[in-house]
Scaffold this motif. Structure first.
Motif, PDB file in Angstrom:
ATOM      1  N   ASP A   4       7.060  -0.797  -5.677  1.00 27.98           N
ATOM      2  CA  ASP A   4       6.309  -0.066  -4.665  1.00 27.98           C
ATOM      3  C   ASP A   4       5.786   1.236  -5.261  1.00 27.98           C
ATOM      4  OD1 ASP A   4       5.269   1.018  -2.414  1.00 27.98           O
ATOM      5  OD2 ASP A   4       7.072   0.798  -1.199  1.00 27.98           O
ATOM      6  N   ARG A   5       4.481   1.423  -5.213  1.00 29.32           N
ATOM      7  CA  ARG A   5       3.887   2.612  -5.815  1.00 29.32           C
ATOM      8  C   ARG A   5       4.182   3.866  -5.015  1.00 29.32           C
ATOM      9  NH1 ARG A   5      -0.794  -1.117  -6.649  1.00 29.32           N
ATOM     10  NH2 ARG A   5      -0.540  -1.825  -8.773  1.00 29.32           N
ATOM     11  N   GLY A   6       4.350   3.741  -3.716  1.00 30.65           N
ATOM     12  CA  GLY A   6       4.685   4.908  -2.896  1.00 30.65           C
ATOM     13  C   GLY A   6       6.046   5.466  -3.263  1.00 30.65           C
ATOM     14  N   VAL A   7       7.020   4.594  -3.426  1.00 31.76           N
ATOM     15  CA  VAL A   7       8.354   5.034  -3.840  1.00 31.76           C
ATOM     16  C   VAL A   7       8.281   5.632  -5.241  1.00 31.76           C
ATOM     17  CG1 VAL A   7      10.714   4.262  -4.309  1.00 31.76           C
ATOM     18  CG2 VAL A   7       9.487   3.356  -2.348  1.00 31.76           C
ATOM     19  N   ALA A   8       7.468   5.063  -6.106  1.00 35.24           N
ATOM     20  CA  ALA A   8       7.326   5.589  -7.465  1.00 35.24           C
ATOM     21  C   ALA A   8       6.786   7.012  -7.445  1.00 35.24           C
ATOM     22  CB  ALA A   8       6.411   4.691  -8.284  1.00 35.24           C
ATOM     23  N   VAL A   9       5.837   7.279  -6.567  1.00 33.97           N
ATOM     24  CA  VAL A   9       5.293   8.639  -6.467  1.00 33.97           C
ATOM     25  C   VAL A   9       6.375   9.609  -6.012  1.00 33.97           C
ATOM     26  CG1 VAL A   9       3.685  10.075  -5.141  1.00 33.97           C
ATOM     27  CG2 VAL A   9       2.922   7.920  -6.100  1.00 33.97           C
ATOM     28  N   GLY A  10       7.145   9.231  -5.018  1.00 33.27           N
ATOM     29  CA  GLY A  10       8.208  10.103  -4.526  1.00 33.27           C
ATOM     30  C   GLY A  10       9.279  10.363  -5.570  1.00 33.27           C
ATOM     31  N   PRO A  30       0.823  -1.211   0.000  1.00 31.75           N
ATOM     32  CA  PRO A  30       0.000   0.000   0.000  1.00 31.75           C
ATOM     33  C   PRO A  30       0.861   1.267   0.000  1.00 31.75           C
ATOM     34  CG  PRO A  30      -0.013  -1.021   2.166  1.00 31.75           C
ATOM     35  CD  PRO A  30       0.726  -1.939   1.255  1.00 31.75           C
ATOM     36  N   VAL A  31       0.309   2.322  -0.579  1.00 30.33           N
ATOM     37  CA  VAL A  31       0.999   3.606  -0.635  1.00 30.33           C
ATOM     38  C   VAL A  31       0.813   4.287   0.715  1.00 30.33           C
ATOM     39  CG1 VAL A  31       1.064   5.847  -1.764  1.00 30.33           C
ATOM     40  CG2 VAL A  31       0.623   3.806  -3.099  1.00 30.33           C
ATOM     41  N   ASN A  32       1.923   4.645   1.353  1.00 23.48           N
ATOM     42  CA  ASN A  32       1.839   5.393   2.599  1.00 23.48           C
ATOM     43  C   ASN A  32       2.875   6.510   2.588  1.00 23.48           C
ATOM     44  OD1 ASN A  32       4.265   4.112   3.223  1.00 23.48           O
ATOM     45  ND2 ASN A  32       3.284   2.563   4.495  1.00 23.48           N
ATOM     46  N   GLY A  33       2.777   7.382   3.535  1.00 20.49           N
ATOM     47  CA  GLY A  33       3.635   8.569   3.566  1.00 20.49           C
ATOM     48  C   GLY A  33       5.119   8.266   3.714  1.00 20.49           C
ATOM     49  N   GLN A  34       5.442   7.217   4.459  1.00 20.49           N
ATOM     50  CA  GLN A  34       6.857   6.888   4.639  1.00 20.49           C
ATOM     51  C   GLN A  34       7.503   6.469   3.327  1.00 20.49           C
ATOM     52  OE1 GLN A  34       6.566   3.835   7.563  1.00 20.49           O
ATOM     53  NE2 GLN A  34       6.610   5.278   9.302  1.00 20.49           N
ATOM     54  N   MET A  35       6.789   5.681   2.535  1.00 19.98           N
ATOM     55  CA  MET A  35       7.368   5.222   1.269  1.00 19.98           C
ATOM     56  C   MET A  35       7.460   6.374   0.259  1.00 19.98           C
ATOM     57  SD  MET A  35       8.141   2.346   2.233  1.00 19.98           S
ATOM     58  CE  MET A  35       8.783   1.515   0.818  1.00 19.98           C
ATOM     59  N   GLY A  80      10.913  10.174  -2.473  1.00 22.45           N
ATOM     60  CA  GLY A  80      11.296  11.572  -2.696  1.00 22.45           C
ATOM     61  C   GLY A  80      12.753  11.820  -2.359  1.00 22.45           C
ATOM     62  N   ALA A  81      13.219  11.207  -1.275  1.00 14.46           N
ATOM     63  CA  ALA A  81      14.634  11.362  -0.898  1.00 14.46           C
ATOM     64  C   ALA A  81      15.541  10.704  -1.938  1.00 14.46           C
ATOM     65  CB  ALA A  81      14.870  10.755   0.479  1.00 14.46           C
ATOM     66  N   ALA A  82      15.164   9.525  -2.422  1.00 15.08           N
ATOM     67  CA  ALA A  82      15.969   8.854  -3.444  1.00 15.08           C
ATOM     68  C   ALA A  82      15.973   9.658  -4.741  1.00 15.08           C
ATOM     69  CB  ALA A  82      15.425   7.446  -3.693  1.00 15.08           C
ATOM     70  N   ILE A 117       8.500   2.029 -13.929  1.00 10.95           N
ATOM     71  CA  ILE A 117       8.799   0.620 -13.652  1.00 10.95           C
ATOM     72  C   ILE A 117       8.424   0.268 -12.217  1.00 10.95           C
ATOM     73  CG2 ILE A 117      10.690  -1.043 -13.417  1.00 10.95           C
ATOM     74  CD1 ILE A 117      11.970   0.357 -15.858  1.00 10.95           C
ATOM     75  N   LEU A 118       8.734   1.176 -11.277  1.00 11.49           N
ATOM     76  CA  LEU A 118       8.368   0.938  -9.881  1.00 11.49           C
ATOM     77  C   LEU A 118       6.847   0.886  -9.706  1.00 11.49           C
ATOM     78  CD1 LEU A 118      10.886   3.118  -7.870  1.00 11.49           C
ATOM     79  CD2 LEU A 118      10.543   0.662  -7.651  1.00 11.49           C
TER      80      LEU A 118
END
Length: 169
Positions: A135-141, A81-86, A91-93, A129-130
């Motif tokens: 992980d969709r949360g990392v993809a958003v960031g 699931p997409v959450n704020g931490q991911m 975003g940091a990456a 690709i992500l």
């Protein structure tokens, strides 16, 4: 304006009053004459009222069907699931990625803009690709950080264009 009896016409035309019994004006074919249908002496049996009738629910013929549920409805959950931490991690990456490419080009503004555009498109490809396989949360960031880096390069191009210098050629 009143209509006298001599001006009055039957609704079916003049033949309506002279038609034989059992026919109607405009009917096609021979008149159907026969005994009236037999009516049963017993009234039709009514269904017993349902419990819903106690509070005034509709008791028509189109009641919803009753299904026996042998197992509960399936619950579908997203495995990642997409959450704020991911999103923050992505975003940091992405910010580190854009910063790395920005620090690689120290020569001119033109080189910085081009390398930032390349890094942004690579970041968006990684985000796609992500989003599909990871992980969709990392993809958003990652996509947000890449978009911010490309937007900063676009602001630099617009600033230099306002001064009369087109950076990209």
């Amino acid at each position: 304006m009143a209509v006298s009896e001599s001006q009055w016409k039957e609704p079916g035309g003049p033949s309506a009053a002279t038609a034989p019994p059992g026919t109607w004006p405009g009917a096609m074919g021979p008149p159907v004459v026969g005994p009236p249908p037999r009516l049963s002496a017993q009234p039709p049996t009514a269904r017993p009222p349902t419990p819903a009738a106690a509070y005034g629910a509709w008791q028509g013929a189109l009641r919803p069907p009753v299904f026996k549920v042998s197992q509960p409805r399936p619950v579908f959950r997203e495995p990642m699931p997409v959450n704020g931490q991911m999103i923050a991690l992505g975003g940091a990456a992405g910010a580190a990625w854009m910063l790395l490419f920005g620090l690689l080009m120290t020569g001119s503004a033109r080189g910085y803009v081009w390398i930032t555009l390349i890094a942004g498109f690579l970041a968006w490809g990684a985000a796609a690709i992500l989003a599909r396989f990871g992980d969709r949360g990392v993809a958003v960031g990652v996509a947000a950080a890449g978009g911010l880096g490309v937007a900063i390069a676009g602001i630099l191009v617009a600033y230099r264009l306002a001064g009369g210098d087109w950076l990209l050629w």
